[in-house]
Each structure stands twice: as C-alpha cells, then as structure tokens.
Scaffold this motif. Structure first.
Motif, PDB file in Angstrom:
ATOM      1  N   MET A  80     -76.905 -62.224  37.085  1.00 20.08           N
ATOM      2  CA  MET A  80     -77.407 -61.354  36.026  1.00 20.08           C
ATOM      3  C   MET A  80     -76.692 -61.693  34.725  1.00 20.08           C
ATOM      4  O   MET A  80     -75.478 -61.505  34.622  1.00 20.08           O
ATOM      5  N   ASN A  81     -77.426 -62.208  33.775  1.00 22.01           N
ATOM      6  CA  ASN A  81     -76.878 -62.578  32.472  1.00 22.01           C
ATOM      7  C   ASN A  81     -77.480 -61.696  31.383  1.00 22.01           C
ATOM      8  O   ASN A  81     -78.493 -61.030  31.597  1.00 22.01           O
ATOM      9  N   SER A  82     -76.856 -61.711  30.236  1.00 17.59           N
ATOM     10  CA  SER A  82     -77.331 -60.936  29.079  1.00 17.59           C
ATOM     11  C   SER A  82     -77.632 -59.496  29.481  1.00 17.59           C
ATOM     12  O   SER A  82     -78.688 -58.951  29.156  1.00 17.59           O
ATOM     13  N   LEU A  83     -76.708 -58.902  30.178  1.00 17.76           N
ATOM     14  CA  LEU A  83     -76.924 -57.549  30.698  1.00 17.76           C
ATOM     15  C   LEU A  83     -77.060 -56.536  29.577  1.00 17.76           C
ATOM     16  O   LEU A  83     -76.421 -56.655  28.516  1.00 17.76           O
ATOM     17  N   LYS A  84     -77.897 -55.549  29.821  1.00 15.50           N
ATOM     18  CA  LYS A  84     -78.172 -54.488  28.863  1.00 15.50           C
ATOM     19  C   LYS A  84     -77.800 -53.145  29.485  1.00 15.50           C
ATOM     20  O   LYS A  84     -77.799 -53.006  30.718  1.00 15.50           O
ATOM     21  N   PRO A  85     -77.521 -52.160  28.650  1.00 15.86           N
ATOM     22  CA  PRO A  85     -77.210 -50.833  29.211  1.00 15.86           C
ATOM     23  C   PRO A  85     -78.304 -50.312  30.142  1.00 15.86           C
ATOM     24  O   PRO A  85     -78.001 -49.626  31.131  1.00 15.86           O
ATOM     25  N   GLU A  86     -79.540 -50.668  29.858  1.00 15.34           N
ATOM     26  CA  GLU A  86     -80.637 -50.193  30.715  1.00 15.34           C
ATOM     27  C   GLU A  86     -80.673 -50.876  32.078  1.00 15.34           C
ATOM     28  O   GLU A  86     -81.471 -50.500  32.935  1.00 15.34           O
ATOM     29  N   ASP A  87     -79.818 -51.863  32.298  1.00 15.64           N
ATOM     30  CA  ASP A  87     -79.696 -52.464  33.619  1.00 15.64           C
ATOM     31  C   ASP A  87     -78.768 -51.650  34.517  1.00 15.64           C
ATOM     32  O   ASP A  87     -78.643 -51.947  35.713  1.00 15.64           O
ATOM     33  N   THR A  88     -78.138 -50.648  33.952  1.00 15.32           N
ATOM     34  CA  THR A  88     -77.241 -49.798  34.727  1.00 15.32           C
ATOM     35  C   THR A  88     -78.009 -49.098  35.835  1.00 15.32           C
ATOM     36  O   THR A  88     -79.013 -48.428  35.586  1.00 15.32           O
ATOM     37  N   ALA A  89     -77.544 -49.276  37.055  1.00 17.67           N
ATOM     38  CA  ALA A  89     -78.230 -48.714  38.219  1.00 17.67           C
ATOM     39  C   ALA A  89     -77.423 -49.048  39.470  1.00 17.67           C
ATOM     40  O   ALA A  89     -76.472 -49.836  39.423  1.00 17.67           O
ATOM     41  N   VAL A  90     -77.842 -48.450  40.569  1.00 16.30           N
ATOM     42  CA  VAL A  90     -77.350 -48.883  41.877  1.00 16.30           C
ATOM     43  C   VAL A  90     -78.321 -49.939  42.382  1.00 16.30           C
ATOM     44  O   VAL A  90     -79.532 -49.703  42.423  1.00 16.30           O
ATOM     45  N   VAL A 107     -87.221 -54.795  57.885  1.00 19.54           N
ATOM     46  CA  VAL A 107     -86.499 -54.767  56.618  1.00 19.54           C
ATOM     47  C   VAL A 107     -85.152 -54.073  56.796  1.00 19.54           C
ATOM     48  O   VAL A 107     -85.085 -52.906  57.190  1.00 19.54           O
ATOM     49  N   TYR A 108     -84.110 -54.821  56.508  1.00 18.08           N
ATOM     50  CA  TYR A 108     -82.762 -54.273  56.530  1.00 18.08           C
ATOM     51  C   TYR A 108     -82.279 -54.098  55.091  1.00 18.08           C
ATOM     52  O   TYR A 108     -82.655 -54.865  54.192  1.00 18.08           O
ATOM     53  N   TRP A 109     -81.433 -53.094  54.895  1.00 18.74           N
ATOM     54  CA  TRP A 109     -80.905 -52.795  53.569  1.00 18.74           C
ATOM     55  C   TRP A 109     -79.391 -52.904  53.567  1.00 18.74           C
ATOM     56  O   TRP A 109     -78.726 -52.500  54.527  1.00 18.74           O
ATOM     57  N   GLY A 110     -78.867 -53.432  52.469  1.00 19.49           N
ATOM     58  CA  GLY A 110     -77.433 -53.425  52.274  1.00 19.49           C
ATOM     59  C   GLY A 110     -77.002 -52.117  51.625  1.00 19.49           C
ATOM     60  O   GLY A 110     -77.828 -51.325  51.184  1.00 19.49           O
ATOM     61  N   GLN A 111     -75.704 -51.915  51.578  1.00 16.71           N
ATOM     62  CA  GLN A 111     -75.205 -50.723  50.908  1.00 16.71           C
ATOM     63  C   GLN A 111     -75.428 -50.889  49.407  1.00 16.71           C
ATOM     64  O   GLN A 111     -75.444 -51.986  48.897  1.00 16.71           O
ATOM     65  N   GLY A 112     -75.626 -49.861  48.704  1.00 17.15           N
ATOM     66  CA  GLY A 112     -75.846 -49.918  47.263  1.00 17.15           C
ATOM     67  C   GLY A 112     -74.613 -50.405  46.526  1.00 17.15           C
ATOM     68  O   GLY A 112     -73.476 -50.130  46.913  1.00 17.15           O
ATOM     69  N   THR A 113     -74.859 -51.140  45.472  1.00 15.60           N
ATOM     70  CA  THR A 113     -73.786 -51.665  44.626  1.00 15.60           C
ATOM     71  C   THR A 113     -73.998 -51.152  43.205  1.00 15.60           C
ATOM     72  O   THR A 113     -75.069 -51.369  42.621  1.00 15.60           O
ATOM     73  N   GLN A 114     -73.003 -50.517  42.661  1.00 17.18           N
ATOM     74  CA  GLN A 114     -73.121 -49.969  41.318  1.00 17.18           C
ATOM     75  C   GLN A 114     -72.925 -51.062  40.276  1.00 17.18           C
ATOM     76  O   GLN A 114     -71.944 -51.811  40.315  1.00 17.18           O
TER      77      GLN A 114
END
Length: 119
Positions: A80-90, A107-114
C-alpha cells in the motif's frame, strides 16, 4: 489457517505492506485478497488475486495498492503506497482454500489488521 501481519500507523503519503500466510493441510488455494472495514461503513473489497495471478482492485486504491502472491509460500501480499486518511480501516485477508480432507474450496479469514493513516 490464515495468519495476517503488517499494518500499523503511518502518515499520509506513506507506505505499508500487509501479508497473509495460509498454513495447514492445504490442497489448493484459489483467490486470495483483502477486504477492509472502516468505522460506520460496510466491508469492501480492496484487492484480490487469483492463483494464476490475475488481479482486481477497488477503484479507490487503483494505482496505489499492489497485490501479489507467492504460491510456494501460500502467502499473499498487499503493498500500500501513497496512503490516505480514508484508507484507515481494519483490513481482513481471505483465501479460498481446499484442504487435503475437504477439497471443495472454503473461504477462510485472517484476523483483522488495523491500518491507520494520519493526516
């Protein structure tokens, strides 16, 4: 089954890399990718990649995010490059995995990453 890593706090314009590693009695892995969910918003697809390397991105991240995978390591990456505040999420990684016991993909899911991008 899925171990997510990466994420954290970065200033706008910065970069982060997420990883998603699958483990266990894996027979096959089809699509891998990430969804994200910001507070008060629905979960949205960020990027996906097929076993053959075809990719799909949300319009909001095209040109800034790059998804890749290492099939030998059963791992996907989201640069993830040129990150913006609106990219803030889990950010949640997923993978369609067929196991040795149950070959039909599930479908398997990983734990969320902040991921937090400050302005």
């Amino acid at each position: 089954q899925l171990q997510a890593s990466g994420g954290g706090l970065v200033r706008a314009g910065g970069s982060l890399r997420l990883s998603c590693a699958a483990s266990g009695s894996i027979f096959s892995i089809n699509d891998m990718g990430w969804y994200r969910q910001a507070p008060g918003k629905q979960r949205e697809l960020v990027a996906a990649i097929t076993s053959g390397g075809s990719t799909n991105y949300a319009d909001s991240v095209k040109g800034r995010f790059t998804i890749s995978r290492d099939n030998a390591k059963n791992t996907a990456y989201l640069q993830m490059n040129s990150l913006k505040p609106e990219d803030t999420a889990v950010y949640y990684c997923y993978a369609e995995i067929g196991t040795i016991v149950e070959r039909a993909p599930y479908v398997y899911w990983g734990q969320g990453t902040q991921v937090t991008v400050s302005s």
